[in-house]
Design an enzyme around this catalytic site. Sequence first.
Site, PDB file in Angstrom:
ATOM      1  N   VAL A  14       0.662  -1.291  -0.031  1.00 17.31           N
ATOM      2  CA  VAL A  14       0.068   0.064  -0.184  1.00 17.31           C
ATOM      3  C   VAL A  14       0.694   1.146   0.030  1.00 17.31           C
ATOM      4  CG1 VAL A  14      -1.635   1.277   1.288  1.00 17.31           C
ATOM      5  CG2 VAL A  14      -1.978  -1.000   0.987  1.00 17.31           C
ATOM      6  N   VAL A  76      10.215  -1.824   1.373  1.00 14.49           N
ATOM      7  CA  VAL A  76       9.690  -2.993   2.026  1.00 14.49           C
ATOM      8  C   VAL A  76      10.045  -2.987   3.512  1.00 14.49           C
ATOM      9  CG1 VAL A  76      10.491  -4.237  -0.055  1.00 14.49           C
ATOM     10  CG2 VAL A  76      12.215  -3.700   1.521  1.00 14.49           C
ATOM     11  N   SER A 130       6.143  10.460   6.714  1.00 15.01           N
ATOM     12  CA  SER A 130       4.936  10.301   7.839  1.00 15.01           C
ATOM     13  C   SER A 130       3.871  10.903   6.905  1.00 15.01           C
ATOM     14  CB  SER A 130       5.258  11.030   8.724  1.00 15.01           C
ATOM     15  OG  SER A 130       4.050  11.147   9.897  1.00 15.01           O
ATOM     16  N   GLY A 132       1.059   7.985   6.767  1.00 14.83           N
ATOM     17  CA  GLY A 132       0.093   6.675   6.445  1.00 14.83           C
ATOM     18  C   GLY A 132      -0.034   6.682   5.021  1.00 14.83           C
ATOM     19  N   HIS A 187       9.688  11.578  15.714  1.00 20.51           N
ATOM     20  CA  HIS A 187       8.335  12.159  15.390  1.00 20.51           C
ATOM     21  C   HIS A 187       7.412  11.012  15.907  1.00 20.51           C
ATOM     22  CE1 HIS A 187       4.895  11.260  12.840  1.00 20.51           C
ATOM     23  NE2 HIS A 187       5.038  12.457  12.470  1.00 20.51           N
ATOM     24  N   ASN A 188       7.584   9.612  15.657  1.00 18.07           N
ATOM     25  CA  ASN A 188       7.064   8.592  16.277  1.00 18.07           C
ATOM     26  C   ASN A 188       7.033   8.664  17.583  1.00 18.07           C
ATOM     27  OD1 ASN A 188       6.807   7.890  13.496  1.00 18.07           O
ATOM     28  ND2 ASN A 188       7.030   5.997  13.900  1.00 18.07           N
TER      29      ASN A 188
END
Length: 477
Positions: A14, A76, A130, A132, A187-188
């Site tokens: 995706v 990947v 970032s 999604g 960031h995460n």
Amino acid sequence: MTNQASIGVTGLAVMGRNLARNLARHGHTVALHNRSEQRTRDLVERFGSEGEFIPTYSAREFVDALARPRQVVIMVKAGAPTDAVIEEFAPLLEPGDVIVDAGNAHFADTRRREAALRERGLHFVGTGVSGGEEGALHGPSIMPGGSKESYESLGPLFEDISAKVGGEPCCTHIGADGAGHFVKMVHNGIEYADMQLIAESFDLLRGALGYEPAQIAEVFRTWNTGRLDSYLIEITAQVLAHTDAATGKPFVDVVTDQAEQKGTGRWTVQIGLDLGVPISGIAEAVFARSLSGHADLRAASRGLPGPSRAKLSDAEGFADDVERALYASKIVAYAQGFNQIQAGGAEYGWDIDLGAVASIWRGGCIIRAKFLDDIRAAYAAEPGLPTLLTSGDFRAAVADAQDSWRSVVATAARLGIPTPGFATALAYYDGLRAERLPAALVQGQRDYFGAHTYRRVDREGTFHTEWATEERAEKPA
């Protein structure tokens, strides 16, 4: 169709598929490759009308489809799969070509790969992405590391497809080797803390006031019109307002209360420990998710004694207190994260512009928020700012939140509502502003049992006390 592609994407799950589509939609010819040939065919069949794609079905065909300097984007899984793909393509590339890892790799792996490929004359660019799957398609926040030379060719493409705020791209060259993945990791970590604080706010409004999820959704919608305006607040309101079709119950009540994680939050905390940076708010958020997952331990402990949860009478006043406490705690979380980036830059030789980081986080990414403009302004006014908490606007906001912040933490403790995020943020704040900390006693203890020595406030040098002697003589170490 042009004969050669300006960039190629290998790994068409995706995220990879959407990034390739985003590039094509912006007029870039994109070479496609995937281990499963069917996934390549499916992309062209479904989305071929969106732009120019060159489907390829072998590593050699993929590389030959790229214009020089070749730019290969790998999408990947992190770890061994990434190493395997690099080793598949690197021998086919020539000096000056660029390999981009746009997955969530550990920055230490990125540094290792960058050094190894540099020896072979190749540029390796670890890139944080970032937003999604929707961000990848419509405009993410992009954090590329690697050499300045690689950014000369790669940067314009990434800036083109990134999110835009006020016409400015949410993409900038972060720094050498692993800097991009390091900043994405932090960031995460901030994302973990932000989500935990929002979840605690929900728990407080429900546990202390008895609000139903739909009511709390309205509170969050109101908050999203002010200084808490952010993507996470926006989607929280939508989640809380959602009703489960199968049961008719609030969606949040039919979801198992065990939060999962993919590892970047843990990395942030581990590296914080390595760097000696106190990122306690991020750590508490990671541990809160861990605690939620220990179902058997929680079940065994459910009968432990605790206070009753009597509802508060002043609902509107308490909700306002929670908003102030949430904003103050949010400032702490971001302050800790930016301090970690600053420390990482110093440790690994990266010249990271903190204001630029705040700027590219304003759009596309998960933690995008209105107040990132204020963070950017704070670092523009004072590039060497020691902590966001001492910056004018943030200092004023935290000063205004004092009574509410302390009241919320005290009320939560009195009612037995767990608020590790709020409480830790306040403890960190109080620790920073304290004139003396009990660390002096800790140093005495360490010297007593391990002769670890200590320093004094009234003279230079390192000292040790002979605790076992009757006189307890002190001498320079």
